[in-house]
Each structure stands twice: as C-alpha cells, then as structure tokens.
Design a protein around this motif. Structure first.
Motif, mmCIF file in Angstrom:
data_model
loop_
_atom_site.group_PDB
_atom_site.id
_atom_site.type_symbol
_atom_site.label_atom_id
_atom_site.label_comp_id
_atom_site.label_asym_id
_atom_site.label_seq_id
_atom_site.Cartn_x
_atom_site.Cartn_y
_atom_site.Cartn_z
ATOM 1 N N UNK A 182 0.836 -1.208 0.000
ATOM 2 C CA UNK A 182 0.000 0.000 0.000
ATOM 3 C C UNK A 182 0.868 1.256 0.000
ATOM 4 N N UNK A 183 1.926 1.266 0.784
ATOM 5 C CA UNK A 183 2.833 2.418 0.806
ATOM 6 C C UNK A 183 3.584 2.546 -0.508
ATOM 7 N N UNK A 184 3.952 1.434 -1.105
ATOM 8 C CA UNK A 184 4.695 1.462 -2.365
ATOM 9 C C UNK A 184 3.850 2.041 -3.491
ATOM 10 N N UNK B 199 1.342 -3.894 -14.634
ATOM 11 C CA UNK B 199 2.495 -3.426 -15.412
ATOM 12 C C UNK B 199 3.619 -2.929 -14.511
ATOM 13 N N UNK B 200 3.276 -2.369 -13.356
ATOM 14 C CA UNK B 200 4.268 -1.799 -12.446
ATOM 15 C C UNK B 200 4.519 -2.688 -11.228
ATOM 16 N N UNK C 67 3.170 5.591 -7.952
ATOM 17 C CA UNK C 67 2.179 6.258 -8.792
ATOM 18 C C UNK C 67 1.946 7.733 -8.492
ATOM 19 N N UNK C 68 2.189 8.177 -7.277
ATOM 20 C CA UNK C 68 1.914 9.582 -6.932
ATOM 21 C C UNK C 68 2.934 10.499 -7.618
ATOM 22 N N UNK C 69 2.423 11.505 -8.264
ATOM 23 C CA UNK C 69 3.301 12.481 -8.899
ATOM 24 C C UNK C 69 3.970 11.983 -10.161
ATOM 25 N N UNK D 72 -8.825 5.605 -3.925
ATOM 26 C CA UNK D 72 -9.879 4.639 -4.206
ATOM 27 C C UNK D 72 -9.378 3.199 -4.129
ATOM 28 N N UNK D 73 -8.056 3.003 -4.056
ATOM 29 C CA UNK D 73 -7.479 1.661 -4.002
ATOM 30 C C UNK D 73 -7.241 1.238 -2.563
ATOM 31 N N UNK D 74 -7.588 0.003 -2.258
ATOM 32 C CA UNK D 74 -7.315 -0.563 -0.944
ATOM 33 C C UNK D 74 -6.737 -1.954 -1.131
ATOM 34 N N UNK D 75 -5.624 -2.209 -0.477
ATOM 35 C CA UNK D 75 -5.071 -3.557 -0.468
ATOM 36 C C UNK D 75 -5.845 -4.321 0.600
#
Length: 119
Positions: free
Chosen positions: A19-21, A74-75, A26-28, A37-40
C-alpha cells in the motif's frame, strides 16, 4: 503452527508495504489513477515466499477498474523492488494483483436484505 503465524505476519507486513509502495510508484508520476480509491484488502503469500496474490478493492470508478488493474500489473516489478528494499526476507515474493469485489458483493447482499425487510 509457528509457520502459519509467521506467514500471517508476512502477509500483514506485505499488505502494508505494498500500500505504501503504491504512493511512491504512482503519486506524482503523471499516472491517471486515484490512489485514495485503491485498498489492499489482503495478501496471500505462498509458503515458500515465491509468489503472493494481492487482492485490491477499488471504491467507485467502475469504468476505470480494468485499466487501473492493468497499470498495477504493469508496475508490479517497481512495487516489488520497493517492498524488497523495506523488508528482509529470504525471497521477495512475485506479486500478482487481483481485483477483489467482495465489498461490492457484500453491499449488494445488504441492499437486498434491506429491501426484503421493508417490503
């Protein structure tokens, strides 16, 4: 019994690190993905720590879920590298992302029960 407890602890730690990764990857970065909106939801790591199934819930955005899941897949390598840099394990599990629709199914069941109760 202790191996089960260890695997539970590894799954919990992986869930938090993944979740931290997401934010670091993706941020910035100019990605069109709403990280809020994403939750692990859960991580199920194999006993040999070679593979881990990561179940992701997407709140709302029904039309973008497929695209966002493709982006995560993909990431996966980038996420895995970040997880590896924060965890010390014999093997860093290969991450396999899956859409978890359990929350939506639960909401639908509750909605049906509510309608039955009021009819």
């Amino acid at each position: 019994m202790s191996s089960v407890n260890r695997l539970d602890r590894v799954n919990t730690l992986l869930r938090r690190e993944i979740a931290e990764a997401f934010y670091k990857v993706f941020a910035g970065g100019g990605y069109d993905i709403d990280l809020a909106a994403l939750t692990v939801m859960r991580v199920e790591c194999a006993v040999n720590l070679r593979n881990a199934n990561v179940y992701i819930s997407v709140f709302g955005h029904e039309d973008l879920r497929g695209r966002w899941m493709r982006m995560l897949r993909e990431h996966a390598g980038d996420v895995q590298k970040l997880v590896n840099s924060h965890m010390t394990l014999k093997y860093t599990p290969r991450l396999h992302f899956h859409l978890d629709e359990g929350v939506e199914k639960g909401d639908h069941v509750l909605e049906l029960l509510f309608k039955m109760d009021h009819d």
